[in-house]
Design a protein around this motif. Structure first.
Motif, PDB file in Angstrom:
ATOM      1  N   TRP A  84       0.847  -1.189   0.000  1.00 22.97           N
ATOM      2  CA  TRP A  84       0.000   0.000   0.000  1.00 22.97           C
ATOM      3  C   TRP A  84       0.885   1.242   0.000  1.00 22.97           C
ATOM      4  CZ3 TRP A  84      -4.772  -0.280  -1.409  1.00 22.97           C
ATOM      5  CH2 TRP A  84      -5.515  -1.442  -1.176  1.00 22.97           C
ATOM      6  N   THR A  85       1.258   1.697  -1.174  1.00 21.99           N
ATOM      7  CA  THR A  85       2.035   2.932  -1.297  1.00 21.99           C
ATOM      8  C   THR A  85       1.076   4.109  -1.216  1.00 21.99           C
ATOM      9  OG1 THR A  85       1.814   2.950  -3.690  1.00 21.99           O
ATOM     10  CG2 THR A  85       3.738   1.783  -2.779  1.00 21.99           C
ATOM     11  N   GLU A  86       1.640   5.293  -1.083  1.00 19.52           N
ATOM     12  CA  GLU A  86       0.797   6.477  -0.999  1.00 19.52           C
ATOM     13  C   GLU A  86      -0.036   6.652  -2.264  1.00 19.52           C
ATOM     14  OE1 GLU A  86       2.561  10.146   0.332  1.00 19.52           O
ATOM     15  OE2 GLU A  86       3.889   9.059   1.682  1.00 19.52           O
ATOM     16  N   GLU A  87       0.574   6.365  -3.421  1.00 21.94           N
ATOM     17  CA  GLU A  87      -0.153   6.513  -4.678  1.00 21.94           C
ATOM     18  C   GLU A  87      -1.339   5.539  -4.747  1.00 21.94           C
ATOM     19  OE1 GLU A  87       3.328   5.686  -4.918  1.00 21.94           O
ATOM     20  OE2 GLU A  87       3.813   7.816  -4.750  1.00 21.94           O
ATOM     21  N   ARG A  88      -1.094   4.305  -4.324  1.00 20.48           N
ATOM     22  CA  ARG A  88      -2.155   3.294  -4.367  1.00 20.48           C
ATOM     23  C   ARG A  88      -3.275   3.642  -3.384  1.00 20.48           C
ATOM     24  NH1 ARG A  88      -0.437  -2.021  -6.640  1.00 20.48           N
ATOM     25  NH2 ARG A  88      -1.979  -2.949  -5.279  1.00 20.48           N
ATOM     26  N   VAL A  89      -2.901   4.187  -2.221  1.00 18.63           N
ATOM     27  CA  VAL A  89      -3.912   4.580  -1.239  1.00 18.63           C
ATOM     28  C   VAL A  89      -4.756   5.724  -1.795  1.00 18.63           C
ATOM     29  CG1 VAL A  89      -4.258   5.580   1.055  1.00 18.63           C
ATOM     30  CG2 VAL A  89      -2.606   3.740   0.751  1.00 18.63           C
ATOM     31  N   GLU A  90      -4.129   6.694  -2.452  1.00 22.95           N
ATOM     32  CA  GLU A  90      -4.867   7.802  -3.040  1.00 22.95           C
ATOM     33  C   GLU A  90      -5.806   7.313  -4.138  1.00 22.95           C
ATOM     34  OE1 GLU A  90      -5.099  10.954  -1.981  1.00 22.95           O
ATOM     35  OE2 GLU A  90      -3.827  10.270  -0.329  1.00 22.95           O
ATOM     36  N   LEU A  91      -5.316   6.387  -4.970  1.00 26.45           N
ATOM     37  CA  LEU A  91      -6.157   5.822  -6.020  1.00 26.45           C
ATOM     38  C   LEU A  91      -7.333   5.058  -5.399  1.00 26.45           C
ATOM     39  CD1 LEU A  91      -6.671   5.337  -9.016  1.00 26.45           C
ATOM     40  CD2 LEU A  91      -5.129   3.380  -8.900  1.00 26.45           C
ATOM     41  N   LYS A 118      -8.765   5.676  -2.496  1.00 22.47           N
ATOM     42  CA  LYS A 118      -9.711   6.670  -1.983  1.00 22.47           C
ATOM     43  C   LYS A 118     -10.557   7.251  -3.112  1.00 22.47           C
ATOM     44  CE  LYS A 118      -6.987   8.202   1.992  1.00 22.47           C
ATOM     45  NZ  LYS A 118      -6.255   9.345   2.552  1.00 22.47           N
ATOM     46  N   LYS A 119      -9.914   7.557  -4.249  1.00 23.58           N
ATOM     47  CA  LYS A 119     -10.624   8.140  -5.384  1.00 23.58           C
ATOM     48  C   LYS A 119     -11.642   7.152  -5.945  1.00 23.58           C
ATOM     49  CE  LYS A 119      -9.982   9.754 -10.118  1.00 23.58           C
ATOM     50  NZ  LYS A 119     -11.051   8.907 -10.586  1.00 23.58           N
ATOM     51  N   LEU A 120     -11.198   5.898  -6.164  1.00 26.96           N
ATOM     52  CA  LEU A 120     -12.103   4.896  -6.724  1.00 26.96           C
ATOM     53  C   LEU A 120     -13.263   4.601  -5.765  1.00 26.96           C
ATOM     54  CD1 LEU A 120      -9.472   2.483  -8.303  1.00 26.96           C
ATOM     55  CD2 LEU A 120     -10.926   4.131  -9.492  1.00 26.96           C
ATOM     56  N   TRP A 121     -12.968   4.575  -4.471  1.00 37.15           N
ATOM     57  CA  TRP A 121     -14.004   4.326  -3.469  1.00 37.15           C
ATOM     58  C   TRP A 121     -15.037   5.447  -3.473  1.00 37.15           C
ATOM     59  CZ3 TRP A 121     -15.355   0.177  -0.834  1.00 37.15           C
ATOM     60  CH2 TRP A 121     -16.230   0.301   0.261  1.00 37.15           C
ATOM     61  N   SER A 153     -14.352  -5.225  -5.379  1.00 35.54           N
ATOM     62  CA  SER A 153     -13.819  -6.108  -6.419  1.00 35.54           C
ATOM     63  C   SER A 153     -13.304  -5.307  -7.606  1.00 35.54           C
ATOM     64  CB  SER A 153     -14.906  -7.068  -6.899  1.00 35.54           C
ATOM     65  OG  SER A 153     -15.341  -7.883  -5.854  1.00 35.54           O
ATOM     66  N   GLN A 154     -14.042  -4.280  -8.002  1.00 39.82           N
ATOM     67  CA  GLN A 154     -13.616  -3.444  -9.119  1.00 39.82           C
ATOM     68  C   GLN A 154     -12.329  -2.699  -8.775  1.00 39.82           C
ATOM     69  OE1 GLN A 154     -17.279  -1.251  -9.395  1.00 39.82           O
ATOM     70  NE2 GLN A 154     -17.955  -2.397 -11.212  1.00 39.82           N
ATOM     71  N   ILE A 155     -12.243  -2.205  -7.535  1.00 35.91           N
ATOM     72  CA  ILE A 155     -11.035  -1.484  -7.107  1.00 35.91           C
ATOM     73  C   ILE A 155      -9.849  -2.438  -7.094  1.00 35.91           C
ATOM     74  CG2 ILE A 155      -9.944  -0.251  -5.198  1.00 35.91           C
ATOM     75  CD1 ILE A 155     -12.769   0.816  -4.503  1.00 35.91           C
ATOM     76  N   ALA A 156     -10.048  -3.659  -6.616  1.00 38.59           N
ATOM     77  CA  ALA A 156      -8.958  -4.639  -6.598  1.00 38.59           C
ATOM     78  C   ALA A 156      -8.485  -4.927  -8.013  1.00 38.59           C
ATOM     79  CB  ALA A 156      -9.417  -5.926  -5.914  1.00 38.59           C
ATOM     80  N   GLY A 157      -9.400  -5.000  -8.957  1.00 35.36           N
ATOM     81  CA  GLY A 157      -9.033  -5.213 -10.353  1.00 35.36           C
ATOM     82  C   GLY A 157      -8.247  -4.047 -10.918  1.00 35.36           C
ATOM     83  N   GLU A 158      -8.637  -2.821 -10.566  1.00 38.98           N
ATOM     84  CA  GLU A 158      -7.934  -1.626 -11.046  1.00 38.98           C
ATOM     85  C   GLU A 158      -6.526  -1.545 -10.470  1.00 38.98           C
ATOM     86  OE1 GLU A 158      -8.680   1.174 -12.989  1.00 38.98           O
ATOM     87  OE2 GLU A 158     -10.458   0.114 -13.725  1.00 38.98           O
ATOM     88  N   LEU A 159      -6.417  -1.817  -9.156  1.00 38.88           N
ATOM     89  CA  LEU A 159      -5.106  -1.715  -8.511  1.00 38.88           C
ATOM     90  C   LEU A 159      -4.189  -2.853  -8.936  1.00 38.88           C
ATOM     91  CD1 LEU A 159      -6.162  -0.694  -4.894  1.00 38.88           C
ATOM     92  CD2 LEU A 159      -5.094   0.759  -6.613  1.00 38.88           C
ATOM     93  N   ARG A 206      -9.991  -8.471  -3.101  1.00 38.81           N
ATOM     94  CA  ARG A 206     -11.164  -7.712  -2.676  1.00 38.81           C
ATOM     95  C   ARG A 206     -11.133  -7.507  -1.160  1.00 38.81           C
ATOM     96  NH1 ARG A 206     -15.293 -10.169  -0.456  1.00 38.81           N
ATOM     97  NH2 ARG A 206     -17.242  -9.059  -0.207  1.00 38.81           N
ATOM     98  N   ASN A 207     -10.780  -8.568  -0.427  1.00 38.50           N
ATOM     99  CA  ASN A 207     -10.730  -8.469   1.032  1.00 38.50           C
ATOM    100  C   ASN A 207      -9.662  -7.499   1.499  1.00 38.50           C
ATOM    101  OD1 ASN A 207     -12.852 -10.168   1.458  1.00 38.50           O
ATOM    102  ND2 ASN A 207     -11.588 -12.002   1.689  1.00 38.50           N
ATOM    103  N   ALA A 208      -8.546  -7.419   0.783  1.00 41.15           N
ATOM    104  CA  ALA A 208      -7.497  -6.462   1.143  1.00 41.15           C
ATOM    105  C   ALA A 208      -8.014  -5.044   0.971  1.00 41.15           C
ATOM    106  CB  ALA A 208      -6.255  -6.696   0.287  1.00 41.15           C
ATOM    107  N   VAL A 209      -8.781  -4.808  -0.086  1.00 39.28           N
ATOM    108  CA  VAL A 209      -9.365  -3.480  -0.324  1.00 39.28           C
ATOM    109  C   VAL A 209     -10.346  -3.143   0.797  1.00 39.28           C
ATOM    110  CG1 VAL A 209     -10.852  -2.143  -1.865  1.00 39.28           C
ATOM    111  CG2 VAL A 209      -9.024  -3.560  -2.808  1.00 39.28           C
TER     112      VAL A 209
END
Length: 184
Positions: free
Chosen positions: A7-14, A16-19, A26-32, A37-40
């Motif tokens: 979980w880098t800062e960039e990934r956390v920001e992405l 937050k934006k996607l959320w 599941s969609q966010i996990a696919g994008e990242l 999904r559970n990690a998200v």
């Protein structure tokens, strides 16, 4: 977590934006990529993110304000015909009492007679055997406390008289309670 799923800062920001855009976990996990999904879901929970925005596609389509009426159809079990006399609905399992006043009165007189067990036939717990009635008689805190001691029915703990008292049908118990309430 491994390097690819860190979980880098960039990934956390992405995240937050996607959320906030209303994407599912599941969609966010696919994008990242490289996260489940559970990690998200866990990261969203740890970040304390509030509920998401509604799905943009669903928000753009306004719903009809009037509820749709279900189509009418004929009943699958009409109340006429061969089944007209049957009890239906929440009364289907209600007991159906037959008018047997004579038999009921006769049974009440038999049960109301108290069987007197002579004190000499009563037994202590030390003298109680498998074939003897285990109906308690008297106050258990006194030395005079005994059990009936009569011949028990096969496979039952009580004699015939005490079995009728102990194993009353539910309908009889309800009727007895209503009679007692009427007296008070």
């Amino acid at each position: 977590m491994n390097e690819a799923g860190a979980w880098t800062e960039e990934r956390v920001e992405l995240l937050k934006k996607l959320w906030s855009d209303g994407l599912s976990a599941s969609q966010i996990a696919g994008e990242l990529g490289s996260v489940t999904r559970n990690a998200v879901i866990g990261k969203v929970h740890r970040l304390g993110l509030s509920g998401r925005a509604k799905n943009p596609a669903a928000a753009s389509t306004p719903r009809a304000s009037t509820p749709r009426k279900a189509p009418t159809r004929s009943p699958s079990h009409p109340m006429g015909g061969a089944h007209a006399g049957m009890t239906r609905g929440n009364n289907a399992l209600a007991p159906q009492y037959a008018a047997e006043a004579d038999a009921e009165a006769q049974q009440e007189t038999v049960l109301s007679e108290d069987v007197v067990v002579p004190f000499s036939e009563r037994v202590t717990i030390m003298d109680l055997r498998e074939y003897m009635c285990r109906w308690p008689m008297g106050d258990p805190t006194t030395p005079e406390f005994r059990f009936c001691g009569g011949r028990s029915q096969t496979g039952m703990p009580y004699c015939t008289y005490h079995s009728r008292i102990a194993y009353q049908p539910a309908a009889d118990r309800r009727r007895d309670r209503s009679k007692m309430a009427g007296r008070g």
